[in-house]
Design an enzyme around this catalytic site. Structure first.
Site, mmCIF file in Angstrom:
data_model
loop_
_atom_site.group_PDB
_atom_site.id
_atom_site.type_symbol
_atom_site.label_atom_id
_atom_site.label_comp_id
_atom_site.label_asym_id
_atom_site.label_seq_id
_atom_site.Cartn_x
_atom_site.Cartn_y
_atom_site.Cartn_z
ATOM 1 C CG ASP A 51 -1.916 1.107 1.231
ATOM 2 O OD1 ASP A 51 -2.028 1.814 0.210
ATOM 3 O OD2 ASP A 51 -2.574 1.303 2.272
ATOM 4 N N PRO A 68 9.777 8.708 -1.085
ATOM 5 C CG PRO A 68 9.134 9.390 1.051
ATOM 6 C CD PRO A 68 9.059 9.797 -0.389
#
Length: 283
Positions: A156, A163
């Site tokens: 997810d 990032p």
């Protein structure tokens, strides 16, 4: 940025603008800029680094499809790993399956606390559920160094920049394969193919090279992710995990009270039917 509007900056040549009833909170963590506001259409909205991540209004579509499709497809899943998802939405859906033992790995503790405080309707109860194991760690490092195995792994993630970029690499998918049990399933967030087609093509190639017996995509419309269908990546060690008859799907879900608003047994099989423009990206 105007005080009464939020302009998403994901696409260079296309802007999505949200009316803002009220700014709720904003902060910069060690990893990213977080903002939350109330929208008259979508309720509370969370944005990271200027990109919409989740809204109270339509999050159920994404969360349900990320979680129930692989769990039902596997048919006997117990250990489920969620990488990212610090808002708790995917964790909430996983906990609807009584036999699941979920682990959530989130790199940014601030996202978890931020979500519990400012968007509690999405996942606060799940994040505090005693069945849930919360690990604050880099998902890439966890996947590479852990000796654990999982039946289902759910990535997810944010989009493949900042990032989240490391969660789309060939090495990471190979490490996911190593962490999966014999019939394990990996699902990934793969953006909106109409506007992010290269992302889908790259994932198709990298998942295919990671050793999985069955690689594909399935789709879900999420209104706040503009551009049509959102694609979710599917990589399984057993092709039978998605080749289910309607009768088998009904058997696996009989007695389950998942309280879904989007996912249905019928959608379980139908979501793998892809429009031609998405099929053309799988090359």
């Amino acid at each position: 940025m105007s005080t009464d509007r939020f302009e998403e900056t994901l696409y260079p040549g296309w802007r999505q603008v949200f009316a803002v009833d009220r700014w709720i909170h904003r902060e910069t963590t060690a990893h990213q800029d977080l903002a939350i506001f109330e929208s008259p259409v979508f309720g509370r909205v969370l944005a990271l680094d200027g990109v919409i991540q989740i809204t109270e209004g339509d999050e159920f579509m994404y969360q349900e499809m990320m979680v129930h499709v692989p769990i039902v497809g596997h048919g006997a899943a117990r250990r489920v790993l969620i990488v990212g998802g610090g808002d708790g939405g995917c964790l909430r859906e996983a906990l609807k399956h009584p036999d699941i033992e979920p682990t959530l790995v989130e790199i940014d503790a601030g996202v978890v606390e931020f979500s519990k405080q400012w968007m509690p309707a999405i996942g606060k109860a799940a994040l505090e559920d005693p069945r849930a194991r919360i690990v604050i760690a880099d998902g890439v490092d966890f996947m590479k160094t852990s000796a654990e195995t999982f039946d289902v792994i759910i990535i997810d993630s944010t989009d493949p920049h900042g990032p989240g970029e490391v969660l789309f690499t060939q090495d990471f998918y190979t490490d996911c394969h190593a962490r999966l049990s014999e019939r394990g399933v990996l699902v990934t967030q793969n953006g909106v193919p109409f506007t992010q087609g290269e992302e889908l093509t790259t994932s198709w190639r990298r998942l295919g090279a990671a050793g999985f017996a069955d690689v594909g995509f399935y789709v879900v419309p999420v209104p706040s992710y503009v551009g049509g269908f959102m694609a979710l990546g599917w990589a399984s060690k057993d092709p039978a995990n998605r080749a289910l008859s309607a009768e088998e799907i009904d058997r696996r879900t009989a007695g389950l009270d998942l309280q879904t608003r989007y996912w249905t047994p019928g959608i379980q099989g139908a979501c793998f039917a892809l429009p031609r423009y998405i099929q053309d990206l799988m090359r």
